[in-house]
Motif scaffolding. Structure first.
Motif, mmCIF file in Angstrom:
data_model
loop_
_atom_site.group_PDB
_atom_site.id
_atom_site.type_symbol
_atom_site.label_atom_id
_atom_site.label_comp_id
_atom_site.label_asym_id
_atom_site.label_seq_id
_atom_site.Cartn_x
_atom_site.Cartn_y
_atom_site.Cartn_z
ATOM 1 N N ILE A 81 3.690 2.583 7.157
ATOM 2 C CA ILE A 81 1.978 4.048 7.626
ATOM 3 C C ILE A 81 0.355 3.087 7.993
ATOM 4 N N CYS A 82 0.611 2.268 6.114
ATOM 5 C CA CYS A 82 -0.960 1.470 5.614
ATOM 6 C C CYS A 82 -0.884 0.895 6.382
ATOM 7 N N GLY A 83 -0.249 -0.405 6.801
ATOM 8 C CA GLY A 83 -0.212 -1.534 7.404
ATOM 9 C C GLY A 83 -0.837 -2.567 6.599
ATOM 10 N N ALA A 84 -0.705 -2.112 4.558
ATOM 11 C CA ALA A 84 -1.023 -3.160 4.347
ATOM 12 C C ALA A 84 -0.300 -4.468 4.638
ATOM 13 N N CYS A 85 0.810 -4.624 4.306
ATOM 14 C CA CYS A 85 1.260 -5.501 4.436
ATOM 15 C C CYS A 85 1.438 -6.286 5.625
ATOM 16 N N THR A 86 0.890 -6.273 6.995
ATOM 17 C CA THR A 86 1.390 -6.589 7.886
ATOM 18 C C THR A 86 1.008 -8.296 7.693
ATOM 19 N N GLY A 121 0.817 -1.316 -0.138
ATOM 20 C CA GLY A 121 0.008 0.156 -0.143
ATOM 21 C C GLY A 121 0.529 1.271 -0.170
ATOM 22 N N CYS A 122 2.285 1.131 0.820
ATOM 23 C CA CYS A 122 2.764 2.463 0.940
ATOM 24 C C CYS A 122 4.225 2.407 0.858
ATOM 25 N N GLY A 123 4.308 1.033 1.362
ATOM 26 C CA GLY A 123 6.040 0.916 1.533
ATOM 27 C C GLY A 123 6.915 1.988 2.581
ATOM 28 N N SER A 179 5.632 -5.895 6.818
ATOM 29 C CA SER A 179 6.574 -6.643 6.140
ATOM 30 C C SER A 179 7.317 -5.284 4.443
ATOM 31 N N CYS A 180 7.033 -5.001 4.253
ATOM 32 C CA CYS A 180 7.712 -4.239 3.203
ATOM 33 C C CYS A 180 8.191 -3.383 4.070
ATOM 34 N N LEU A 181 9.117 -2.835 5.500
ATOM 35 C CA LEU A 181 10.243 -2.669 5.711
ATOM 36 C C LEU A 181 11.123 -3.558 6.114
HETATM 37 S S1 FES Z 1 2.877 -1.503 2.271
HETATM 38 FE FE1 FES Z 1 1.806 0.108 3.615
HETATM 39 S S2 FES Z 1 2.879 -0.309 5.463
HETATM 40 FE FE2 FES Z 1 3.963 -2.072 4.424
#
Ligand code: FES
Ligand code: FES
Lengths: 153, 744
Positions: free
Chosen positions: A43-48, A38-40, A58-60
């Motif tokens: 911030i957004c949490g879509a990749c949790t 979602g944001c990479g 997981s994007c981090l």
């Molecule tokens: S893609 Fe948005 S928090 Fe990881």
């Protein structure tokens, strides 16, 4: 580089650059598309996903930093009792609009309930506030978490 | 390029006339086209595959597969349209599967998601499809049993003949039924809504069970054999072009397969509505790699020298300055001039004057724009999350010099739409890149691409002066709107209707406008136009109520006056239906009750995309300005029938939350010709802590069912800001709300 990863209870071997975020390893190298971009930027949490049972973005997380941690994704969360309850509650309440944020929301909610079987409204807000639902399903997310919690009781 | 189809979707209401009489006429007229779906297949006498028409296939095991002709962007079309068919088909819903159709304009009509048009455009035709399919099954049963069709009844996917106690499941009849000609539309008798068993039942979305498990249904999840991944770096300055780039260095980076400059599409694609929209293939640099991460990492090392073009100095401040200058000059556009507003203002007992402004806002669908394309040998196949696939196909055909017949478009589920995916820039980019590299390509925009290259909800500035007579009745309204456009033509979604309410309710009115030309792309965002204009108008009406010393709710009801339709968009604003939702929300919210200090109620209503909504917000404001929204009540009139109450309530909540994001958080700014914000952190949709309890009620009026995507949004912001005034005496005239200005 070759990496061995434990995802959803199975060992996998992937060939990716060391700085590749877990998100892209899951999605593109392992074809587990349920974890969303979602944001990479955390911030957004879509990749949790869960790392040893704890929710992480997981994007981090770079693949080289994972070590032997056990990763659980939305595709594997039904194996935990809390995960299954949360998915059932999500369906019962029909939280989804576009649904894109929901894998991340479900992973976060599952982690919440595994630590806190009966979260208060405040607990729910604190746990879920770092997730964006662009469609605005927050009311139903809250409702579904309460339903999942009630089922446990 | 702003195709007429898109304009129609944005305007929504112009194409369909929603009175009962005109809907019947319109659907009869459109019937020939819409009905192609079930005539096209039925004419083939040799088939026995259970495919009864373009929409319905029934397998021997009684499974009914219904095609979803429209894209699913989270609005619930996939489930709701199938419910309409299944109702009249008398299907057993538990045996219904829904499959997503591809774009096929030879069979289906209206394959798009936008303008809250899904329900009004499809409610009758989809029911007719169901009734026509049912008729085929009844005919097959009657023939099998040698009885009259009129003696057969149906229920839950079974045909019955009562007298002979015979029954047959649809699955047993489908093969025979698929050989029959489709019945004449005129012979179809639709159900009495009182007997509905599917329409009106809260129904869980058809994909929900898969979504909670993370099923790969979205555009971004598409994978093809041999697929490469692409990113596309466009000039951060709107209207800029590539001079040169370090392509050789980029090509050496890990995983990179290709890096090249795209000059951009043709001139007519660029020069669009109002001279400001560029919805086509923009110039930029494409990087293609074996994984998206590698492509994006290589992009971060890109060094591009841009020709920044004519708009490189645009900034939020420069636009505000231009607006200020335009307010000092006579307006260049006259939208409305009724009565004699100037004279009426001179003799008014009291005058009120105010300026309002609101910012640009980005869509930020949570799934970033993306498209997967395979272009080879003069053919193209595209997988796209799109709200308007036909226009995307046209754009690809036009830009790549192809025939639309050679382009297949698969509609994937979309991770949100909100109007962003009515524009199909990412489709043409993916197609171009695939053609260039000669391989299937998945293009995924980064979040920065998405925020930096949106078709923004345009900002705007308003100066209004109104006059009240000695009884506090508004007698004059003079309005100067500074917006965007070129040569007296508004940019996309930057316009204001001459019939904007309270037009028709105040005798002397001037609506004027002046336009700023800019290179910033603009376009439809949920409730286009109304999402900002209703805030301005409903706030200023609230100002007049207070100036008149009247209760704002009473003032609104009084101003609506007698029951009639005011001329305007769609079927025109019905003052009666407006009053209906206001009265309902007054009752729901306990309007007029005693409240604690620094707490207030605010009310607003809107007629938008054929629907009516009135909202009351209860807020309190702490001494330091911190705003708490305690609750929002919403009364909504979208006609006599809610198709899927489960999805409908979700849409309403979504509309309210979306509006709160505009009210509280979101603001796009520009500096040096480019968008300042690059991710959610600086353009945040509201999150859970900002979402108040909401109570939604539907007012079922005797009108054709209409859509819910947009109408609930517009009154939310003015309800909140009017409540802030009631709580504090401070009028919010600039968005988003700045809490600092509310402190004591
Ligand atoms: S893609 Fe948005 S928090 Fe990881
Ligand atoms: S359901 Fe669409 S982003 Fe949450």
């Amino acid at each position: 580089m070759q990496y061995r990863l434990n995802v959803n209870g199975t060992e996998h071997s992937v060939e990716v650059d060391p700085d590749t975020p877990l998100l892209w390893v899951l999605r593109d190298a392992m074809n587990l598309k349920g974890t969303k971009y979602g944001c990479g930027a955390g911030i957004c949490g879509a990749c949790t996903v869960h790392m040893d049972g704890e929710p992480v973005r997981s994007c981090l997380m770079t693949v080289s930093s994972l070590g032997t941690s056990k990763i659980t994704t939305i595709e594997g969360i039904a194996k935990t009792p809390a995960g299954r309850r949360v998915q059932e509650a999500w369906l019962k309440v029909d939280v989804m609009q576009c649904g894109y944020c929901q894998p991340g929301q479900i992973m976060e909610a599952t982690a919440l309930l595994s630590h806190n079987a009966a979260p208060s409204d405040g607990d729910i807000t604190t746990a879920m506030d770092s997730h964006i639902c662009r469609c605005g399903t927050y009311t139903r997310i809250r409702q579904a978490i309460k339903l999942a919690a009630a089922k446990e009781a | 390029m702003l195709p007429t189809e898109l304009q129609r979707v944005i305007e929504g209401v112009k194409a369909v006339h929603p009175t009962r009489r005109t809907v019947l006429v319109a659907s009869a007229a459109a019937g020939g086209a819409l009905m192609v779906g079930w005539y096209a297949f039925a004419k083939d006498q040799t088939r026995d595959d259970g495919k009864l028409n373009a929409f319905v296939t029934i397998a021997p095991d009684n499974t009914i597969t219904i095609m979803a002709k429209n894209p699913e962007v989270g609005q619930g079309a996939k489930t709701a349209l199938a419910m309409m068919i299944a109702e009249e088909l008398d299907a057993d819903w538990s045996h219904v599967l829904i499959a997503q159709a591809d774009l096929d304009t030879t069979v289906f009509k209206g394959q798009y998601a936008g303008g809250s048009m899904m329900t009004p455009e499809n409610y009758l035709p989809m029911r007719q499809v169901g009734a026509a399919t049912r008729a085929l099954l009844v005919k097959a049963a009657a023939k099998k049993w040698s009885v009259a069709e009129s003696e057969c009844t149906t229920s839950k996917s079974v045909v019955y003949h009562g007298a002979s106690h015979k029954s047959a499941r649809y699955g047993e009849l489908a093969a025979a039924a698929s050989r029959f000609e489709a019945p004449d539309a005129k012979t179809l008798v639709l159900k009495d809504p009182k007997t509905f068993t599917i329409i009106g039942e809260p129904t869980v979305g058809i994909d929900s069970a898969r979504l909670v498990k993370g099923a790969p249904l979205y555009g971004i999840d598409v994978t093809l054999p041999g697929m490469l991944y692409a990113v596309f770096q466009k000039c951060p300055v709107f209207g800029g072009k590539v001079r040169n780039a370090n392509l050789d260095a980029i090509k050496k980076m890990p995983g990179v397969k290709a890096a090249f400059v795209i000059e951009g599409g043709s001139k007519e694609v660029f020069e669009a509505e109002g001279g400001t929209v560029s919805s086509g293939l923009l110039p930029g640099v494409a990087v293609v790699a074996t994984s998206w991460w590698q492509a994006d990492k290589a992009r971060k090392a890109l060094q591009v020298v841009w020709d920044e073009g004519p708009y490189a100095t645009t900034s939020t401040e420069s636009l505000a300055k231009e607006a200020e200058a335009l307010f000092l000059k006579p307006a260049t556009l006259s939208l409305r001039n009724t009565g004699d507003a100037d004279s009426a203002l001179k003799i008014a007992a009291k005058t009120v004057e105010a300026r309002y402004d609101y910012p640009f806002v980005a869509h930020v669908t949570l799934e970033p724009q993306n498209c997967t394309a395979r272009v080879a040998n003069g053919k193209a196949e595209l997988w796209a999350p799109t709200q308007l696939p036909e226009s995307g196909r046209g754009l690809v055909a036009h830009t790549l010099g192809m025939d639309v017949k050679d382009i297949i478009v698969h509609m994937t589920r979309s991770g949100g739409g909100f109007g962003r995916r009515l524009m199909n820039d990412y489709m043409v980019e993916a197609a171009w890149i695939s053609k260039t590299v000669g391989a299937p390509v998945k293009l995924v925009w980064s979040r920065a691409d998405d925020i930096g290259h949106d078709f923004y909800r345009p900002g705007g500035w308003h100066q209004i002066k109104a006059g009240l007579d000695k009884d506090g009745k508004p007698v004059a309204w003079k309005h100067h709107f500074v917006s965007f456009g070129k040569d007296k033509k508004f940019a996309s979604c930057a316009g204001m209707s001459p019939d904007s309410y309270p037009a028709g309710r105040i005798p002397n009115m001037i609506y004027d406008a002046s336009l700023i030309q800019t290179g910033i792309p603009m376009g439809p965002l949920r409730a286009p136009g109304e999402n900002a204009l209703v805030w301005v108008f409903q706030s200023f009406i609230d100002e007049l109520a207070h100036a008149a010393g009247k209760d704002p709710m009473e003032f609104q009801l009084e101003l609506l006056g007698k029951d009639e339709k005011l001329p305007g968009r769609g079927d025109g604003l019905s003052t009666g239906r407006s009053r209906g939702v206001l009265e309902k929300v007054r009752q729901m919210s306990g309007w007029g009750r005693a409240l604690p200090p620094r707490t207030g109620l605010g009310v607003a209503f809107a007629y938008c995309h054929l629907g009516y909504a009135a909202e009351v917000a209860e807020v309190s404001v702490a001494k330091d300005g911190v705003l708490t929204i305690h609750k929002i009540w919403s009364a909504v009139d979208v006609g006599r029938q809610i198709v899927n109450p489960m999805g409908a309530e979700n849409q309403c909540q979504g509309g309210i939350v979306d509006a709160l994001s505009h009210a509280l958080n979101q603001k796009i700014t520009f500096a040096n010709g480019r968008t300042v914000q690059t991710n959610f952190d600086s353009h945040m949709p509201v999150t859970m802590h900002q979402v108040p309890p909401m109570e939604i009620a539907f007012v079922l009026s005797d009108n054709s069912p209409t859509g819910l995507g947009e109408p609930v949004f517009p009154p939310v912001i003015p309800a909140v800001t009017n409540a802030i005034f009631a709580a504090t005496g401070k009028r919010v005239r600039s968005l988003p709300i700045d809490e600092k200005t509310l402190a004591v």
